[in-house]
Write a protein that holds these residues in place. Structure first.
Motif, short mmCIF file in Angstrom:
data_model
loop_
_atom_site.label_atom_id
_atom_site.label_comp_id
_atom_site.label_asym_id
_atom_site.label_seq_id
_atom_site.Cartn_x
_atom_site.Cartn_y
_atom_site.Cartn_z
N GLU A 1 0.70 -1.18 -0.24
CA GLU A 1 -0.09 -0.02 0.15
C GLU A 1 1.09 1.18 0.17
O GLU A 1 1.77 1.17 0.72
CB GLU A 1 -0.93 -0.09 1.29
CG GLU A 1 -1.89 -1.17 1.31
CD GLU A 1 -1.12 -2.35 2.15
OE1 GLU A 1 -0.27 -2.18 2.79
OE2 GLU A 1 -1.86 -3.44 1.74
N GLY A 2 0.70 2.08 -0.88
CA GLY A 2 1.33 3.46 -1.01
C GLY A 2 2.88 2.97 -1.32
O GLY A 2 3.17 2.19 -1.98
N PRO A 3 3.83 3.83 -0.37
CA PRO A 3 5.18 3.50 -0.73
C PRO A 3 5.57 2.11 -0.07
O PRO A 3 6.94 1.83 -0.15
CB PRO A 3 5.83 4.69 0.10
CG PRO A 3 4.81 5.15 0.91
CD PRO A 3 3.38 4.79 0.59
N VAL A 4 4.75 1.54 0.80
CA VAL A 4 5.49 0.40 1.23
C VAL A 4 5.25 -0.91 0.29
O VAL A 4 4.49 -1.26 -0.25
CB VAL A 4 4.49 -0.14 2.47
CG1 VAL A 4 4.66 -1.27 3.07
CG2 VAL A 4 4.25 1.06 3.50
N PRO A 5 6.58 -1.48 0.28
CA PRO A 5 6.55 -2.70 -0.69
C PRO A 5 5.91 -3.88 -0.23
O PRO A 5 5.86 -3.97 1.00
CB PRO A 5 8.08 -2.87 -1.12
CG PRO A 5 8.70 -2.09 0.10
CD PRO A 5 7.91 -1.12 0.69
N ARG A 6 5.57 -4.86 -1.12
CA ARG A 6 5.11 -6.03 -0.57
C ARG A 6 6.18 -6.70 -0.09
O ARG A 6 7.41 -6.55 -0.63
CB ARG A 6 4.48 -6.86 -2.05
CG ARG A 6 2.89 -6.32 -2.05
CD ARG A 6 2.59 -6.99 -3.44
NE ARG A 6 2.39 -8.44 -3.21
CZ ARG A 6 2.75 -9.69 -4.18
NH1 ARG A 6 3.58 -9.09 -5.03
NH2 ARG A 6 2.52 -10.84 -3.47
#
Length: 128
Positions: A103-108
């Motif tokens: 979500e957003g700038p947070v990578p999977r």
């Protein structure tokens, strides 16, 4: 293995270097980069490094220095996170966490825990 990463060197404490090498090479598919004696005689220590194939990253596996093993964490990038997740979930003896982020700038990402309680976070590499 699709893992590549940006870190140069990280260090984990492990109770048994031979068992840790087997976990990282046999289970995660990493390679031994270095395995040399530190000192001379029967009490000589050992410097052991492993890393994902094709990566510049190196993980040193060290005996505890005055404490218990485990508790460290390191992140490595995977070019195909879903394939790496599927591969590791199908590997006996590997504890794999559920995917999170994205979500957003947070990578999977998802985590793998080694037998000493160290955390390896497999993070989706940025596209492009």
């Amino acid at each position: 293995m699709t893992t590549v990463n940006k870190i140069a060197v990280a260090m984990f404490t492990v109770a048994d270097q031979d068992a840790a090498v087997r976990f990282y090479t046999d289970k995660l598919g990493w390679e031994v980069r270095n395995d040399v004696a530190m000192g001379e005689g029967p009490d000589a220590g050992r410097w052991v490094e492993v890393g994902p194939p094709g990566s510049d990253a190196t993980l040193a596996l060290n005996p505890p220095m005055g404490g218990q093993p485990g508790g460290g964490g390191v992140g490595v990038e995977a070019t195909d996170l879903d394939a790496e997740l599927e591969r590791l979930r199908g590997t006996e003896g590997v504890e794999v966490g559920d995917p999170m982020g994205g979500e957003g700038p947070v990578p999977r990402m998802f985590s793998v825990t080694d037998p000493d309680g160290n955390w390896v976070w497999i993070v989706e590499a940025p596209q492009g």
